[in-house]
Design a protein around this motif. Sequence first.
Motif, PDB file in Angstrom:
ATOM      1  N   ARG A 227       0.790  -1.085  -0.265  1.00  0.00           N
ATOM      2  CA  ARG A 227       0.001  -0.011   0.169  1.00  0.00           C
ATOM      3  C   ARG A 227       0.436   1.310   0.326  1.00  0.00           C
ATOM      4  NH1 ARG A 227      -4.449   0.096   4.567  1.00  0.00           N
ATOM      5  NH2 ARG A 227      -4.720  -1.828   3.152  1.00  0.00           N
ATOM      6  N   ILE A 228       0.667   2.018  -1.290  1.00  0.00           N
ATOM      7  CA  ILE A 228       1.896   3.350  -1.635  1.00  0.00           C
ATOM      8  C   ILE A 228       1.319   4.622  -0.537  1.00  0.00           C
ATOM      9  CG2 ILE A 228       2.671   2.447  -3.451  1.00  0.00           C
ATOM     10  CD1 ILE A 228       1.013   4.921  -4.627  1.00  0.00           C
ATOM     11  N   ARG A 229       0.085   4.568  -0.064  1.00  0.00           N
ATOM     12  CA  ARG A 229      -0.358   5.477   0.612  1.00  0.00           C
ATOM     13  C   ARG A 229      -1.519   5.283   1.682  1.00  0.00           C
ATOM     14  NH1 ARG A 229      -0.446   8.048  -4.312  1.00  0.00           N
ATOM     15  NH2 ARG A 229       1.974   9.661  -4.356  1.00  0.00           N
ATOM     16  N   LEU A 230      -1.324   5.900   3.037  1.00  0.00           N
ATOM     17  CA  LEU A 230      -3.035   5.601   3.499  1.00  0.00           C
ATOM     18  C   LEU A 230      -4.575   6.147   2.837  1.00  0.00           C
ATOM     19  CD1 LEU A 230      -4.132   4.935   6.484  1.00  0.00           C
ATOM     20  CD2 LEU A 230      -4.023   7.291   6.475  1.00  0.00           C
ATOM     21  N   GLY A 231      -5.428   5.050   2.851  1.00  0.00           N
ATOM     22  CA  GLY A 231      -6.402   5.094   2.222  1.00  0.00           C
ATOM     23  C   GLY A 231      -6.539   4.462   0.701  1.00  0.00           C
ATOM     24  N   THR A 232      -5.216   4.180  -0.594  1.00  0.00           N
ATOM     25  CA  THR A 232      -5.381   3.190  -1.169  1.00  0.00           C
ATOM     26  C   THR A 232      -5.165   1.579  -1.362  1.00  0.00           C
ATOM     27  OG1 THR A 232      -3.294   3.261  -1.240  1.00  0.00           O
ATOM     28  CG2 THR A 232      -3.607   5.691  -2.001  1.00  0.00           C
ATOM     29  N   GLU A 233      -5.450   1.729  -2.274  1.00  0.00           N
ATOM     30  CA  GLU A 233      -5.757  -0.172  -1.836  1.00  0.00           C
ATOM     31  C   GLU A 233      -4.300  -0.667  -2.415  1.00  0.00           C
ATOM     32  OE1 GLU A 233     -10.249  -0.489  -4.028  1.00  0.00           O
ATOM     33  OE2 GLU A 233      -8.628  -1.166  -5.037  1.00  0.00           O
ATOM     34  N   ASN A 234      -4.753  -1.877  -1.365  1.00  0.00           N
ATOM     35  CA  ASN A 234      -2.995  -3.378  -2.417  1.00  0.00           C
ATOM     36  C   ASN A 234      -3.068  -3.074  -3.430  1.00  0.00           C
ATOM     37  OD1 ASN A 234      -2.840  -3.356   0.827  1.00  0.00           O
ATOM     38  ND2 ASN A 234      -3.607  -4.744   1.396  1.00  0.00           N
ATOM     39  N   ARG A 235      -1.370  -3.426  -3.967  1.00  0.00           N
ATOM     40  CA  ARG A 235      -1.428  -3.415  -5.400  1.00  0.00           C
ATOM     41  C   ARG A 235       0.399  -4.230  -4.488  1.00  0.00           C
ATOM     42  NH1 ARG A 235       1.118   0.015  -9.972  1.00  0.00           N
ATOM     43  NH2 ARG A 235       1.791  -1.679 -11.444  1.00  0.00           N
ATOM     44  N   MET A 236      -0.132  -5.337  -5.751  1.00  0.00           N
ATOM     45  CA  MET A 236       1.215  -7.019  -5.974  1.00  0.00           C
ATOM     46  C   MET A 236       2.144  -6.107  -6.667  1.00  0.00           C
ATOM     47  SD  MET A 236      -0.127  -8.571  -3.808  1.00  0.00           S
ATOM     48  CE  MET A 236       0.315  -9.695  -4.057  1.00  0.00           C
ATOM     49  N   TYR A 237       3.304  -6.064  -6.046  1.00  0.00           N
ATOM     50  CA  TYR A 237       4.868  -5.305  -7.098  1.00  0.00           C
ATOM     51  C   TYR A 237       5.793  -6.778  -6.824  1.00  0.00           C
ATOM     52  CZ  TYR A 237       3.283  -0.648  -6.396  1.00  0.00           C
ATOM     53  OH  TYR A 237       2.655  -0.062  -6.870  1.00  0.00           O
ATOM     54  N   TRP A 238       6.096  -6.944  -8.343  1.00  0.00           N
ATOM     55  CA  TRP A 238       7.710  -8.710  -8.057  1.00  0.00           C
ATOM     56  C   TRP A 238       8.066  -7.564  -9.086  1.00  0.00           C
ATOM     57  CZ3 TRP A 238       5.107 -13.410  -8.502  1.00  0.00           C
ATOM     58  CH2 TRP A 238       3.820 -14.020  -8.452  1.00  0.00           C
ATOM     59  N   GLY A 239       9.498  -8.813  -8.294  1.00  0.00           N
ATOM     60  CA  GLY A 239      10.432  -8.315  -8.684  1.00  0.00           C
ATOM     61  C   GLY A 239      10.804  -8.608 -10.374  1.00  0.00           C
ATOM     62  N   GLN A 240      11.969  -8.897 -10.621  1.00  0.00           N
ATOM     63  CA  GLN A 240      12.703  -9.056 -11.887  1.00  0.00           C
ATOM     64  C   GLN A 240      12.458 -10.848 -12.018  1.00  0.00           C
ATOM     65  OE1 GLN A 240      14.666  -7.791  -9.846  1.00  0.00           O
ATOM     66  NE2 GLN A 240      16.394  -8.739  -9.897  1.00  0.00           N
ATOM     67  N   GLY A 241      13.209 -10.997 -10.749  1.00  0.00           N
ATOM     68  CA  GLY A 241      13.549 -12.380 -11.544  1.00  0.00           C
ATOM     69  C   GLY A 241      14.744 -12.700 -11.191  1.00  0.00           C
ATOM     70  N   THR A 242      15.260 -14.082 -10.472  1.00  0.00           N
ATOM     71  CA  THR A 242      16.270 -14.599  -9.930  1.00  0.00           C
ATOM     72  C   THR A 242      16.606 -16.390 -10.159  1.00  0.00           C
ATOM     73  OG1 THR A 242      18.759 -14.247  -8.968  1.00  0.00           O
ATOM     74  CG2 THR A 242      15.844 -14.316  -7.963  1.00  0.00           C
ATOM     75  N   GLN A 243      17.472 -16.125 -11.274  1.00  0.00           N
ATOM     76  CA  GLN A 243      17.717 -17.521 -11.680  1.00  0.00           C
ATOM     77  C   GLN A 243      18.041 -18.435 -10.590  1.00  0.00           C
ATOM     78  OE1 GLN A 243      16.645 -19.175 -14.399  1.00  0.00           O
ATOM     79  NE2 GLN A 243      17.576 -20.750 -13.882  1.00  0.00           N
ATOM     80  N   VAL A 244      17.715 -19.726 -10.682  1.00  0.00           N
ATOM     81  CA  VAL A 244      18.395 -20.937  -9.319  1.00  0.00           C
ATOM     82  C   VAL A 244      18.614 -22.374 -10.223  1.00  0.00           C
ATOM     83  CG1 VAL A 244      17.803 -21.827  -7.257  1.00  0.00           C
ATOM     84  CG2 VAL A 244      17.217 -19.694  -7.037  1.00  0.00           C
ATOM     85  N   THR A 245      20.091 -22.684 -10.451  1.00  0.00           N
ATOM     86  CA  THR A 245      19.974 -23.973 -11.250  1.00  0.00           C
ATOM     87  C   THR A 245      20.838 -24.344 -10.176  1.00  0.00           C
ATOM     88  OG1 THR A 245      20.304 -22.633 -12.979  1.00  0.00           O
ATOM     89  CG2 THR A 245      21.035 -24.795 -12.970  1.00  0.00           C
ATOM     90  N   VAL A 246      19.921 -26.094  -9.831  1.00  0.00           N
ATOM     91  CA  VAL A 246      20.420 -27.177  -8.910  1.00  0.00           C
ATOM     92  C   VAL A 246      21.202 -27.930 -10.006  1.00  0.00           C
ATOM     93  CG1 VAL A 246      19.877 -28.655  -7.244  1.00  0.00           C
ATOM     94  CG2 VAL A 246      18.691 -26.204  -7.617  1.00  0.00           C
ATOM     95  N   SER A 247      22.373 -28.409 -10.276  1.00  0.00           N
ATOM     96  CA  SER A 247      23.056 -29.413 -11.381  1.00  0.00           C
ATOM     97  C   SER A 247      24.319 -30.254 -10.606  1.00  0.00           C
ATOM     98  CB  SER A 247      22.818 -28.881 -12.420  1.00  0.00           C
ATOM     99  OG  SER A 247      23.427 -29.616 -13.753  1.00  0.00           O
ATOM    100  N   SER A 248      24.528 -30.941 -11.084  1.00  0.00           N
ATOM    101  CA  SER A 248      25.934 -31.201 -10.505  1.00  0.00           C
ATOM    102  C   SER A 248      26.531 -30.979 -11.984  1.00  0.00           C
ATOM    103  CB  SER A 248      26.239 -32.993 -10.041  1.00  0.00           C
ATOM    104  OG  SER A 248      25.393 -33.435 -11.145  1.00  0.00           O
TER     105      SER A 248
END
Length: 121
Positions: free
Chosen positions: A100-121
């Motif tokens: 919520r960016i200000r009192l009285g406004t609605e909640n909004r969903m924010y996303w990051g850009q993502g980070t790669q996780v690789t599990v491999s031998s």
Amino acid sequence: QVQVVESGGGLVQPGGSLRLSCAASGTIFLINAMGWYRQAPGKQRELVAAITRGGVTNYADSVKGRFTISRDNAKNTVDLEMNSLKPEDTAVYYCNAEIRIRLGTENRMYWGQGTQVTVSS
């Protein structure tokens, strides 16, 4: 303006550990739930773990007992500690925050850009 930025991904061997971090910044009045999602190639994005502002957590069955989510409300951060990693954990991991960016406004969903996780031998 709000930014959500992840860090901490990389390549790890099966059985290894990684810690992902996410920070929200900008015009923020309050952050409610925060969470981590992941998306593997050819699959839909799925919830990995979430945490409420009060600290109540929720995990996907596939990561219970291996992953731990935590947050710091004062710093607007959320972390994901990942242990006993498996090849099937390989994905792009996204941070999500309900802001919520200000009192009285609605909640909004924010996303990051993502980070790669690789599990491999």
